[in-house]
Structure formats: structure tokens, C-alpha cells
Design an enzyme around this catalytic site. Sequence first.
Site, short mmCIF file in Angstrom:
data_model
loop_
_atom_site.label_atom_id
_atom_site.label_comp_id
_atom_site.label_asym_id
_atom_site.label_seq_id
_atom_site.Cartn_x
_atom_site.Cartn_y
_atom_site.Cartn_z
N HIS A 22 -7.26 54.16 17.31
CA HIS A 22 -6.36 53.61 16.63
C HIS A 22 -6.22 53.60 15.17
CE1 HIS A 22 -3.22 50.27 16.45
NE2 HIS A 22 -3.79 49.95 15.44
N GLU A 23 -7.33 53.57 14.61
CA GLU A 23 -7.49 53.65 13.17
C GLU A 23 -7.35 54.87 12.59
OE1 GLU A 23 -7.29 51.00 11.50
OE2 GLU A 23 -7.40 49.66 13.12
N HIS A 26 -3.66 55.75 11.98
CA HIS A 26 -3.18 55.17 10.79
C HIS A 26 -3.61 56.24 9.70
CE1 HIS A 26 -1.78 51.49 12.32
NE2 HIS A 26 -2.61 50.91 12.63
#
Length: 450
Positions: A22-23, A26
Amino acid sequence: MFEFFWNLGSFILALGILVTVHEYGHFWVARKAGVEVLRFSIGFGKPLFKWHDKLGTEYVIALIPLGGYVKMLDARVDTVPADKQHLAFDSKPVLSKIAIVSAGPIANFLFAIFALAVMYMIGVQNVKPVVGGVAEHSRAATANFLPGDHILQLGDKAVSSWQEVTFGLMSHLGEQEVQVKVQDAENKIQLRTIALNGWKLDKQDEAPLQSIGIEPFRPALTLTLGHIQTGSAADKAGLKVGDTIVSINEIDVVDWQSLVDKIKVSAKQPLRFSIRRASNVQLLTVIPEAKQMSDGRSIGYLGVVPQLEKWPNGYIETRQYGPLDSMVLGIKKTYELISLSFDMIGNLITGQVSVKNLSGPVGIAVGAGNSVSYGIVAFLSFLALISVNLGVFNLLPLPVLDGGHLMYYIIELIRKKPVSEKTQELGFKVGALLLIALTCFALLNDVSRL
């Protein structure tokens, strides 16, 4: 104790993988958009390990493995030198901000596709969805379901496993009825119509199949032990895998249920077990432990699992696919999981699904531990499901989540000016309170299941 640490380790592994994915979404898009990334952290709190790359980004693995974050250069929270203004997140066009914020959930969806594709390439074992029993006066009984019915299609979708039947049922929550095509015990194709008006999943941990009165076919339980829990009463008494229970206190044991009934009423009481081990009959003294139930009752607990009779031919099939077909199936399955997740959120809001069914970190830990125990295919399936749920959850329009930030940026795109800082700050406070309340409620649900 071993089970606790196994579940904890599996939880940390699963969450670590999903948070990193997920990170990284980003992080990767932020760098592509020309934003300077100051820190990439997996976990919160005290750093356990940290290092820097050649661009100055600090990478951190922190003590509390319950999330992560990507810290970017931002004039709203940092003092940014004039020569770095163009590298700050807040200086980028609103479309770039939308891309950066949405990249986390999108990365979770892409990972789910990858995990499912690998799972299909390894091979997926399915149990044919054949009805084993039908509860009296249930929706299934009213629809004339019978033991031996092989479910072929639910609504307009063909199904080949109980998981597909379960997900299919859940997708029809809130509808009046659903038609089910079955092949009965005499190999005739029949249509059964299940009335769904008023159907809700309003009991904690009640499976959809159970709530409509269908019990999947399972081979009969034998009196031969297939698994013994380490440190349990059975383990302490010297029982071993492969032992067959013959009698208890000189009374013959006729089936597994009679054994269970006897153990339940015998907490802390010595029992004389006669067992067959290989070709010999042996006597053992077994003292069942006392297990406390949620309603306050105390019942006897042995810590064993029986072996099953053999599955009939054709009831279990393993399907293995090539890389291209696996990728297509991964995309299709991920789309179905995303749709189902949004449907379940809607059903939670409308009351079709009880909030008692929400799970928090403890529930995820137990699920992770169980899936790891069952092997790589089950663990990949679990990772894909949780990854989709993590992506969908982060798209909720709560200001502390990615969905809240997206909501503000979409409003900014429409209005041609940003939402005021005062409004954003108020939204963050309200969103944080709601998120904390939701987490606490899920944890309480987890504790009640223990």
C-alpha cells in the site's frame, strides 16, 4: 502458547506485506510526480531498523506493526526552502495529488490480482458444492433443497465451490429471491428458488449458508484421531494421532458426537479411555480440561480433531491454469471481491449485515495463522482478500483515510480552489474519532470470539 505466537507471527507477516504494498504505491507515484519523499515507514513508534537511499529518503521498520506511512515534503507541515518548493506535495497540481493518494488502494488491488494469479498457477483445490443437510423450517427447506443436491448456478453465475456459493449468496443480500440451478441426487437438473426477503446476517459469526439452512456435505467423522493439540488434555494423557477410541469408562463409543457429548460433561473428571493403537488395545486415563464459554458455562475440552472418511470420487478437484488464464482469473476474482466489499459496506449501513460480524486485528491474526497452517495457496487467498478489503476500506470518505483526501481533492478540482484548512482540520478530527470507535468495536468483537 505456540498457537498465540504462530498467529502473531503470521499476522505481522501478512500485515507487513500488505502495508508495504500500500505505502509503496503512494511512494512510487509520489516520486514519479516529482515529490520529495522524506520517510517510508512500515509500522509506527520506535524505529527498529532504518537506512537512507541516495536520494535522501529514510526507510524505517518500526516497533508497532499496525500500519505505515509515507512522509513527503509539504509546506503545510514543514519549512520548505525556496529551492525545494517545486518538490513539495502541496505545490503539485490537484490531478497529481489525486494520483498519489489513490495509488495506495490501487496497489492493494494490483497485489490481489498478482496473489490470485500465482494461486491459480500453483493450483486451487475445490470441494464440489453438494448439499449434505437441510435445516428444518429454513429458507432452504422451503425452497425444497435436499441432501445430495449439487449446486451448479446461483443467479446468473456458475459456481464450482462453496466459496463461490457463499460469495454469490452475499451478493444477493437485500433482494427478494435468488434462483439456484442444481443437479439432484438422481442427476436431474432442477431449479430451486430461495426467498431472500427479510434475510439478514444479523448474528455474530453466522455463515450465510448456515443462515439459510444449508449444511455442506462432509465425509462422516471417524473415531480415529487426526490431530492432537500440543499441551492439551489429550496430549498430556498420551493420546496419539492414529489412535482409535473404543470405549470410555467401559461403555462403547458408537460415534464422534457421543464422544463429544461425554467430554463436554466431564470437565476435570478422570475418564478411562480404551484405545486401539496399531493392533493393540491400550488403557489411558484422560482428564478433560475445563473450557469457559461466552455464556459463563464451563465444558470439558479434549483438544483433538478426528479423521474423516474418504471423500467420494469427484468431490475434490484441483484446477491449475497457465500464466495468461491465471492473470485473467485474478483480475476477474479481484473485481468480484471489490464489488462484494462495497456491497457489504452498504449492507452494514442498511443493517442487512450486523456490525457484530466486523473483525479487527485479532480476527485478522487468527485468520492469518490458520491460512499459513493450510499452506501457500490458502495464505495467498487470504492475502488477496485482506488486500482488497484494505484497499476498499482506505477509499471510504473519512478524512483520515485516502478516501477522505480524495474527497477533498475532487471538491478542489470541481470548485477550482482547495477546501479551507479549518474545514479539513474539523473533518480530520471527526474522521479520527469515527475510525477509533470502529477499531474499538471490531476489537471487542474479536475478544468476544475468543
